[in-house]
Design a protein around this motif. Structure first.
Motif, PDB file in Angstrom:
ATOM      1  N   PRO A   1       0.837  -1.199   0.000  1.00 41.90           N
ATOM      2  CA  PRO A   1       0.000   0.000   0.000  1.00 41.90           C
ATOM      3  C   PRO A   1       0.872   1.250   0.000  1.00 41.90           C
ATOM      4  O   PRO A   1       2.085   1.149   0.232  1.00 41.90           O
ATOM      5  N   PRO A   2       0.258   2.413  -0.298  1.00 39.80           N
ATOM      6  CA  PRO A   2      -1.175   2.677  -0.462  1.00 39.80           C
ATOM      7  C   PRO A   2      -1.680   2.347  -1.864  1.00 39.80           C
ATOM      8  O   PRO A   2      -0.882   2.205  -2.799  1.00 39.80           O
ATOM      9  N   PHE A   3      -3.002   2.226  -1.975  1.00 35.71           N
ATOM     10  CA  PHE A   3      -3.660   1.909  -3.243  1.00 35.71           C
ATOM     11  C   PHE A   3      -4.675   3.007  -3.571  1.00 35.71           C
ATOM     12  O   PHE A   3      -5.879   2.801  -3.460  1.00 35.71           O
ATOM     13  N   PRO A   4      -4.226   4.180  -3.993  1.00 37.83           N
ATOM     14  CA  PRO A   4      -5.138   5.310  -4.185  1.00 37.83           C
ATOM     15  C   PRO A   4      -6.174   5.103  -5.275  1.00 37.83           C
ATOM     16  O   PRO A   4      -7.213   5.756  -5.266  1.00 37.83           O
ATOM     17  N   ASN A   5      -5.917   4.209  -6.228  1.00 36.38           N
ATOM     18  CA  ASN A   5      -6.859   4.010  -7.327  1.00 36.38           C
ATOM     19  C   ASN A   5      -7.779   2.815  -7.139  1.00 36.38           C
ATOM     20  O   ASN A   5      -8.559   2.478  -8.034  1.00 36.38           O
ATOM     21  N   ALA A   6      -7.693   2.144  -5.985  1.00 38.66           N
ATOM     22  CA  ALA A   6      -8.621   1.039  -5.700  1.00 38.66           C
ATOM     23  C   ALA A   6     -10.015   1.603  -5.447  1.00 38.66           C
ATOM     24  O   ALA A   6     -10.165   2.702  -4.922  1.00 38.66           O
ATOM     25  N   PRO A   7     -11.080   0.885  -5.811  1.00 41.31           N
ATOM     26  CA  PRO A   7     -11.071  -0.424  -6.456  1.00 41.31           C
ATOM     27  C   PRO A   7     -10.945  -0.368  -7.980  1.00 41.31           C
ATOM     28  O   PRO A   7     -10.953  -1.406  -8.631  1.00 41.31           O
ATOM     29  N   GLY A   8     -10.838   0.844  -8.547  1.00 45.15           N
ATOM     30  CA  GLY A   8     -10.743   0.947  -9.999  1.00 45.15           C
ATOM     31  C   GLY A   8      -9.546   0.221 -10.561  1.00 45.15           C
ATOM     32  O   GLY A   8      -9.632  -0.424 -11.603  1.00 45.15           O
ATOM     33  N   PHE A   9      -8.407   0.336  -9.871  1.00 43.07           N
ATOM     34  CA  PHE A   9      -7.213  -0.400 -10.285  1.00 43.07           C
ATOM     35  C   PHE A   9      -6.565  -0.997  -9.058  1.00 43.07           C
ATOM     36  O   PHE A   9      -6.337  -0.306  -8.059  1.00 43.07           O
ATOM     37  N   GLN A  10      -6.270  -2.281  -9.121  1.00 41.36           N
ATOM     38  CA  GLN A  10      -5.526  -2.956  -8.071  1.00 41.36           C
ATOM     39  C   GLN A  10      -4.484  -3.851  -8.729  1.00 41.36           C
ATOM     40  O   GLN A  10      -4.820  -4.722  -9.546  1.00 41.36           O
ATOM     41  N   ALA A  11      -3.227  -3.622  -8.372  1.00 40.74           N
ATOM     42  CA  ALA A  11      -2.136  -4.346  -9.012  1.00 40.74           C
ATOM     43  C   ALA A  11      -2.276  -5.851  -8.852  1.00 40.74           C
ATOM     44  O   ALA A  11      -1.957  -6.615  -9.768  1.00 40.74           O
TER      45      ALA A  11
ATOM     46  N   ASP B   1      -8.640  -2.069 -18.914  1.00 42.36           N
ATOM     47  CA  ASP B   1      -9.803  -2.965 -18.872  1.00 42.36           C
ATOM     48  C   ASP B   1     -10.296  -3.136 -17.443  1.00 42.36           C
ATOM     49  O   ASP B   1     -11.496  -3.140 -17.180  1.00 42.36           O
ATOM     50  N   GLN B   2      -9.368  -3.271 -16.515  1.00 40.45           N
ATOM     51  CA  GLN B   2      -9.726  -3.381 -15.099  1.00 40.45           C
ATOM     52  C   GLN B   2     -10.471  -2.138 -14.623  1.00 40.45           C
ATOM     53  O   GLN B   2     -11.494  -2.234 -13.935  1.00 40.45           O
ATOM     54  N   MET B   3      -9.974  -0.979 -15.013  1.00 43.14           N
ATOM     55  CA  MET B   3     -10.605   0.277 -14.581  1.00 43.14           C
ATOM     56  C   MET B   3     -11.979   0.460 -15.219  1.00 43.14           C
ATOM     57  O   MET B   3     -12.912   0.974 -14.587  1.00 43.14           O
ATOM     58  N   ARG B   4     -12.131   0.027 -16.470  1.00 42.10           N
ATOM     59  CA  ARG B   4     -13.440   0.112 -17.122  1.00 42.10           C
ATOM     60  C   ARG B   4     -14.446  -0.781 -16.430  1.00 42.10           C
ATOM     61  O   ARG B   4     -15.616  -0.411 -16.240  1.00 42.10           O
ATOM     62  N   GLN B   5     -14.051  -1.967 -16.033  1.00 40.81           N
ATOM     63  CA  GLN B   5     -14.965  -2.901 -15.370  1.00 40.81           C
ATOM     64  C   GLN B   5     -15.423  -2.382 -14.007  1.00 40.81           C
ATOM     65  O   GLN B   5     -16.540  -2.704 -13.562  1.00 40.81           O
ATOM     66  N   GLN B   6     -14.607  -1.557 -13.380  1.00 38.28           N
ATOM     67  CA  GLN B   6     -14.960  -1.026 -12.069  1.00 38.28           C
ATOM     68  C   GLN B   6     -15.715   0.294 -12.145  1.00 38.28           C
ATOM     69  O   GLN B   6     -16.204   0.789 -11.143  1.00 38.28           O
ATOM     70  N   ALA B   7     -15.748   0.874 -13.342  1.00 38.65           N
ATOM     71  CA  ALA B   7     -16.398   2.188 -13.505  1.00 38.65           C
ATOM     72  C   ALA B   7     -17.909   2.087 -13.334  1.00 38.65           C
ATOM     73  O   ALA B   7     -18.520   1.062 -13.608  1.00 38.65           O
TER      74      ALA B   7
END
Length: 271
Positions: A161-171, A265-271
């Motif tokens: 961490p930190p994960f500022p873009n979660a849940p839109g992006f998670q490594a 693609d991950q970020m689109r699915q979470q949008a």
């Protein structure tokens, strides 16, 4: 680039990083005091001693420059045009459990650009360095040009961490993408030494989330990758330090495009 007493900023960055690496290597394996910083994060006596050695080198050579050290914080004018960014031991948890996967990072920001940087590996004796235009590795006094390569297919992913873009992006979810497994092999070494390895052709890419502006951890590796000719952006494809932030540093444009497509693609699915 400033040259003082015959020593350029890049040479100074490497000398300072190697001074820190000498301390890290000398203290390895001993009983080390721990200093809690925040939940799950701590420094050891080696972190503090290595930073002290680095700062002594920098302040002796460039007394008017500002410095930000991971352990000692910032000194010098807040708006100083020249600021050194110091990470004395990247991979503290690795080191504390006697794992040799660590690096020592020193970078110089002049205005908005990193103009000199070095990452030293205390245990291999290698020092990766850049003057902002070329990237080399020094070992036993000999310099060799860094040559990025995607051939290993190894991609290092930072899961800390930190994960500022979660849940839109998670490594961590990137590694679960079917396309990732078909094309790449994940690695998690938990030190930004792996960013230098991208520049050196030992990793195909490195991916992390986070705001990396003036990062003592990542500034040196990003500068090395850029100077070596890697493709370097944030996780949304924008220039580093803009947009969503984070980092995709890849040995070539094709590897970068594949990882960027998975992230988007991950970020689109979470949008």
């Amino acid at each position: 680039m400033l040259i003082n007493n015959g020593e350029s900023d890049a040479q100074l960055a490497l000398r300072a990083a190697q001074a820190g690496a000498d301390v890290v290597r000398a203290m390895y394996g001993g009983s080390l005091a721990r200093f809690e910083k925040s939940a799950g994060d701590f420094a050891t006596a080696a972190d503090l001693a290595a930073e002290k050695a680095i700062l002594e080198v920098l302040r002796s050579a460039r007394p008017d420059d500002a410095v930000t050290g991971e352990e000692s914080g910032s000194t010098g004018a807040e708006a100083a045009p020249r600021r050194w960014l110091v990470d004395p031991l990247c991979g503290t948890l690795n080191y504390a459990v006697r794992n040799m996967l660590v690096g020592v990072n020193v970078a110089l920001r002049v205005g908005d650009e990193i103009t000199a940087a070095a990452t030293a590996d205390p245990f291999s004796g290698e020092g990766f360095w850049t003057d902002g235009h070329r990237a080399r590795v020094r070992h036993d006094g000999t310099d060799e040009e860094l040559a990025p390569s995607p051939d290993s297919r190894l991609v290092d992913v930072n899961l800390d961490p930190p994960f500022p873009n979660a849940p839109g992006f998670q490594a961590v979810k990137l590694m679960a993408d079917p396309g990732f497994g078909q094309r790449f092999r994940p690695r998690v070494v938990s030190t930004t030494l792996a960013v230098a390895w991208v520049a050196a052709g030992r990793r195909a890419a490195y991916v992390t989330d986070g705001d990396l502006r003036d990062s003592v951890h990542f500034s040196a590796g990003i500068a090395l990758c850029r100077a070596a000719g890697c493709t370097v952006t944030g996780i949304d494809g924008r220039p580093v330090h803009t947009g969503a932030g984070g980092l995709i540093a890849a040995a070539d444009a094709e590897t970068h495009a594949a990882l960027l497509a998975m992230a988007e693609d991950q970020m689109r699915q979470q949008a």
